[in-house]
Structure formats: structure tokens, C-alpha cells
Design an enzyme around this catalytic site. Sequence first.
Site, short mmCIF file in Angstrom:
data_model
loop_
_atom_site.label_atom_id
_atom_site.label_comp_id
_atom_site.label_asym_id
_atom_site.label_seq_id
_atom_site.Cartn_x
_atom_site.Cartn_y
_atom_site.Cartn_z
CD GLU A 125 -0.44 -26.73 -55.21
OE1 GLU A 125 -0.22 -27.94 -55.39
OE2 GLU A 125 -1.13 -26.31 -54.26
CG ASP A 146 -0.66 -31.34 -53.19
OD1 ASP A 146 -0.31 -30.15 -53.16
OD2 ASP A 146 -1.85 -31.70 -53.28
CG HIS A 173 -4.79 -35.11 -53.32
ND1 HIS A 173 -5.87 -34.32 -53.62
CD2 HIS A 173 -3.79 -34.25 -53.02
CE1 HIS A 173 -5.55 -33.04 -53.52
NE2 HIS A 173 -4.28 -32.99 -53.16
CG HIS A 206 -0.39 -26.22 -49.90
ND1 HIS A 206 -0.83 -27.43 -49.39
CD2 HIS A 206 -0.29 -26.40 -51.24
CE1 HIS A 206 -1.00 -28.29 -50.38
NE2 HIS A 206 -0.68 -27.70 -51.52
CD GLU A 250 -3.69 -25.84 -52.57
OE1 GLU A 250 -3.95 -25.72 -53.78
OE2 GLU A 250 -3.71 -26.95 -51.98
CD GLU A 251 -4.38 -30.17 -50.87
OE1 GLU A 251 -5.39 -30.16 -51.59
OE2 GLU A 251 -3.25 -30.47 -51.29
#
Length: 888
Positions: free
Chosen positions: A258, A197, A334, A185, A231-232
Site C-alpha cells: 500500500e 498509490d 491522492h 490495487h 481498493e479506493e
Amino acid sequence: MESDTTFRRIKPFGTQNYVAQDNDGSRDRGVDNGYNGDPKRKPEVSLYLLREGLAASLVSVFILVLWGLVHLSLQQLVIGKPSGDFNAVRARQHLEKITSVGPRPVGSHENEVLTVGYLLEQIENIRVETAAGPHKLTVDVQRPTGTFSIDFLGGFTSFYDRVTNIAVRLEPKTGTQHLMLANCHFDTVANSPGASDDAVSCAVMLEVLHSLANQSSPLRHGVVFLFNGAEENILQASHGFITQHPWAKQVRAFINLEAAGVGGKEVVFQTGPENPWLVQAYVQAAKHPFASVVGQEVFQSGIIPSDTDFRIYRDFGNIPGIDLAFIENGFIYHTKYDTADRILTDSIQRAGDNILAVLRYLVTSEKLADSSEYRHGNMVFYDLLGVFVVAYPARVGTILNYIVATATFLYLAKKASLPGNRGGRYVRELACATGVVVLSWFVTLLSVLIVALLVTLLGRSMFWYNHFYASICLYGAAATGKMILIHTLAKNLYYGGVRLVELGDLYFDVSLLLWCCSLVLLTHQGLCSAYVPMLMVAFPLATRLLLAREFKNRGASVKYSVLYLLGLALPYVHFMFLIWVVFEIFTPIMGRSGTEIPPEVVMATLVTLATIFLSSFFLHFIYLARSTKWILAGLASVFVVTFLMMSSGLLFPYSASPDSPRPKRVFLQHTTRTFHNLQGQVESRDSGLWINSFDYTGIQHITPHIPAINDSIRTSCREDRPFCGYPWFLPVKFLSKKNWYLPAPEVSPSSPVEFSLLSREETSWGTVKMTFSVKGPSHMSLYLMPHRGAGLSTWSFGDGTPQFDLSGEYFVFYSHGLDAPTWTFWFEIQPPRDPDPSGPEGMISVAISTHYFFGQDSRTAQLEEVLRRFPTWAFPSSWVSTYDMYRY
């Protein structure tokens, strides 16, 4: 001479039959070598006991060497020279280009236009370059709309509208009926560039696509490379592909890439369900294997608060797959620190080598065409320091486990069946010693938890977040010292006259018995992770049998001790790797697990359990050592020094170090809240900065820097308002019950939410059907709270049945891509028969919150002012939101 499995009580201050080395190398012997003047009794053989310093040195060196090997293996990203099939330099260029646009939330220009445009440009270049080859490349940009429910974060319902998928189909020019799916993603959470990510995975997939498309020999089956753009937003785009795209029906298996960390090695942490042939494919094809069935069973247990697209393909597509993720350095996952420069080129190289090799293997495999034939069964799999993977069917593992367990029980049964009363005495002593060991576990855990409670009360929680080994020095030293103290007391007080070599032998048997019991239990429960106790039984047992003569004749000699530790090396180095994985995952998670979970309890428990497990076969040495007083003194000194450093504030939990940041996560929303009564009139309205700290320390470290943010503005939950009356982006209020609300001017986004009730009608079956329309930003949250006595019966989401009632509330997560139409939804509610006079008016409270994650609407002057005052070691993720509540 009595057997070394029998216990002989002697008078206090009697002779001890050992031989120890003096400093000058001479031996100390027992006074009479066991001879008490009885001419009918043979003298005992003099046996060695370990000097305290030697015992401590041997165990310490053993632990440090194995821990060093674990870290050395983790730093060895690429084994051997790259084959040249995968170009990591070109993949890095893709990574840097994708992340150069900044954060890419769903609906943003950066995600929907810039990143999509770059990916399509690179895919088109590959198509043109390989047009003359044996493969056909087809591109489809999908923008699906759909809805589903998921039991993640307590459970909620998701609705998405025109999110983006880029699906690339690579197949022989003759066509194919069977497809392999590779998924990444390219979207990110707000305020993070998302290099690990998950931009790096998309960069790897672009280069894998390039390599496979340029392959001179045609593939047997096809591959769909899915670059998913949502995806998030809790796995929305993958759901749109697998439930709506026409190619999805031909997908037989998938690989999902991932991240739960930044860089390092990508680990296989989920496979299946069942379909052991996928694990076999990874084992045979991967050039740099890194996999663990323990991780799979831990992750699927729900202990780790995370989920991946693997779940969507498994649950909604009913297809098996392999889930890989980067797990190192989750501290900056993140956050703004997840940048391309933190990902080593070797990390990209190993991921690319593995994905390319496994995909190439699978698309040439006959098993992909009829995977249902190979569906049943699970696999036991684990790697040894990343050098190679051990894998075998779970049924073989069950047989192997029971063989090892049987051999152990036969070993113990032989001792229990000695003639006369010696067998019965052995069984009683074994049971008693087992009780001592289990008691030592509980006393040790309780003692360390008391220390953890004291740390919490002192306000020093998470001191180890930026100083991991400080937790080992505090909790590890406390746990080790407590266990040694308990067993030293047992040796000196309870076992006053028993030969120490016999005690050493006995406590080895206890460790073997306890590990064997856990082996039988895990095997009986059908867990593949039972291989861990199998290794911890098989190798020590074999070592013990091989060294039995040496121990019987000479006791705890240096030769015996060294060989004994060498026999434990393989299971211990693997177990220490698993311990590394546990701490590598759970230590960063404590920085984002909310204000309700006490991190000291978690960390103290993990360190104590690791100490208990590692010490199991070292109890042997406590009873073979002449003394432990200096060991206890050393451990006490380490504990006291660490405790003083912690309590004085020298061990600060956070860091803004460029090389190794440990940021504190804080969420800030500049929000305006509006509450309407049953007549539709505004009942109250306010604005402020709503602040959430996502770790246990709350704002205690923030207040000195921003005095206005203090406990005087801490909020309380209004139970008569959906989700306490605050704009929760996700249903995580149970994780973070402590939050703060600093008054601020109203927000005025350029595209405010438009919320209206389109119709209200009573049905013939006694319910009230209400239809609404909403027009707003790309991210919104809908909260439904039926009042006491009322209940939702059906709605327009998911399969039509309202699901996942969170204490009387329902959460619907909404997002859209570009140019989405007005969101229309409905629900039916059963009115209460007897309205609650003490509760809110009407039968249901409906609230809608909007979240502006990007563009001019995501910032205000007040937000910017507060953000500038945050310390450098904090990561404040901020945006603008609104909250509107209505009663019906």
C-alpha cells in the site's frame, strides 16, 4: 564526606563545591572547598560544573548528529548491491505504462479496460516465457458483486457490483494445497495518476511474479498475485476476492502493498493478528528491513484516518498478513502530483528485493502449510536505522521489561535505604523533584498551547505545512525555553543551597523513575511498544552505573558529559526516528483532516511532547550547568524571530514548487439538487458549485484569487434532510462542517440517474417493506434518514441488520465496474407510533447522490472556468454530481 545521594542544605550565598574552567583553562574553585572550619569534618572534593556554552554545545551537537543519522538512513534506500533477482528497471517500465493512462477510478475505461488489458498482456508474456519451467501459471479475471459493513469513517455500508480482480496463481506443476497471497490495487481516486498509490506496488508485483516464475527450482507452496481494481472504493475488490473466489479458501497468509505517501522506504506497519512467524519471516528474509511495532499499534488504534485491504483479509478472511506502505511525502498523496517520476528507482529496487525475498521464504516454509500451529503470540519488532531488525516474542519482551524495571527500582531502593535519615530524605526529595518535573510538563504544554491559540487567532494556521522546521523554531523553542526556565527557577530559588552535582544526580533519577513507570504501565497493558521505554531506561541506567565513579570524583567533567551522551545515543537515535515517523505521517494528514480539527493544537502538542520526551535525560545538565541565561536568551530570540515571520505572513502554508509541492486540497462538485415532498412533487430545486476545503484554513487563502468564493456563500446544515442535503461522496461531514455553495447553472449528465420505488407493502409483523431500483453512474451514495420515532429493522445490505447509525442516518456507498445491471435494494422500516408534528412529513427520507468522476459528464464549462482561477499551489479535485431526496 557525605554520600553524593544525600542533600546538604547550606546558607544562602554559601560555598558551591564545583570546579569550572575559565577561558584560559584555569579552574575556579569554591572559596573554601567545602571546609567550614570544623576540624571534625573532612573537606569536600572539588567537582566540575558545566559551563553554559559547553552544555548547550554538547546537547545541540548530540541532537543534530543523531537527527542527521536518521535522515542519512532514510536516504540510504538500498544497502549493498542488488542481487539481480529483481529488475527495478523493468518494474519502472510497468509503472510508467500503468500511470500513462491517467487517473483510473473504478468503472472508467482507463481502469476497467486499458489497465486490465496491459496487466493481462504482461502476465500472458510471463506465462509463455516460463511455460517449459517447473511452474504452472493460471489467470482468472473475477468480477464480483457483494456487500459489507465497515466501521471506518464513523461507519457505513458498502455495495459493489462487477468490480474487477485479476488473480494470478503461480504453483508447482504438481499442484499445491497452500497458497500465499500478494495484493496490490491498480485503481485510483479521481484526478490522481496514483503512481505510488498503488501502481508502483502492482509494477513490483509483476516483476516479482516474473522472477518467481523463472525460478529453476519448484516452489513448495503456491502464490496468488491479486491485482485488485477497487481498493479506493473502500476496500471492495479485496472483499470480493476473499469472500467469493474459490482460491481464497487455500490462502494461509498474505502480504499487502500500500501507500500513504509517495516513494521512499516501504515500512511494515501492521502484522498478524498474532502469528509471530510472519514477522520472523520478514526479519530473516528482508534485505532492506524497515519495520516498527509502534506503527502497528498506533495505526490499529484508529488515530490515523486510513485503512487498507489488510483489514478485509483479517476480518472477513480470518487470515494473518503483513501490511507494507510507502509513508514519505504524504503531502502529495491522492493528488495530481503522485506521478511516476517522483518515485526513485532505488525505492522500487528495495521494495522488490524485500517482497521477493519474503515471498520466496514463505512459499518454502513448512509453517505456511499449518500456520494455525504457530498462531498464538505477538512479536516485538523494530529496526535500527534500517540496518537490521530486532524481533522477539512479546512474552520475552514482557520478561525483559520487568527485569529492566526491577533493576531500576533496586537502583533507586538502594539510595532510599541509606542509614539514618538520609534514605527518608532522599525519598522526599525524589518525590518533590518528580512533582517539579511533572508540573513543568503541564506548564510547558499549557504555555505552548496558548501560543498555538494565538497563531490560530491571527489567522496563520498551518504556517509549518510548507516550513516544517518553523514549527520547531516556534513551538520547540517555546517548549524548551519554558522547561529550562522552570528548572532554573527551581535550582536558584527552591534549591538555593543544595550542591548542584547532587541536584544533577537527583534529576537523573527522576527521569529514570518516570520512564520506568511508563515501562511498567505499557507492559501491564500488553503493548509491544513498551520496548521504547525499556530502551530509554536500560541504556541510561547502565551508562549511569558505569560512570558513577567518574561523576562522584570529578562531577560534570567534559569526559563524563561526552561518555554520558554516548551512552544515550542508541535509544535516542531510535526514539528520534520514531519522532520522524510521527511528523512524517501527521504533518501531511493535517492537510486533509477537515475544517474541525485545529492543526495548531495538534502540531504544538506533538512538538511539545517530543521536546518533553527528548529532554528527559537532559534535565541532568540543567542542574549541572553554572548558568542558563544565555541559553534562554538564545531560545527567546529564535521564538521571537519565528513568531514575527509567522505573524507577518512570510511563512505561507502552501507551495507549488515542482520539487516539493505542498498543495491545498479543495473538493468542488458542480451539482444539481432536487427535493421531493411526500406526494412525490418537486418541492425545491437548485444548482451550484459545492466547495469543500479539507484543511482548517477553509477558503481564507482562496478568496483573494476567486472573490466569488467567500463566507457569504457558506452553507448551513439542514437537519431535516439526509446528510444536510448535500452530495457527500463518503460519510465525512463530521470532518468538514464548513463548506460553500456558489450558485451555478444546472448540470445535465448524458446518463442521468433513474431512481424509482418498485413496491411498498406492509408486513404482518408491523413493518413497511420498500423496494427500490437505481440505474446510474459508477459511483453513487445512498442516504437513509428515518424520522423521529421510526427505525430501520432490516435491509438487503451486509448481513441484513442495519448498522452504523450516524446520528439517525445511514450511509450506503455504491460502485460498479463495466456493464452493471440495475441496482435493486430494499429495507423494512418500523413506522413511528406518534409522528413528530415539528419534523418532516412521512416516516423516512431517502436520498441518492450520483458522482461522475470521468468522461464528458465529469466536466462543465462553469467548473472549468473556476478551476482556471485557482492558484497554482491549490489542488482542486472536481467532478459533477446530483442529489435527489424523497419523502416516504
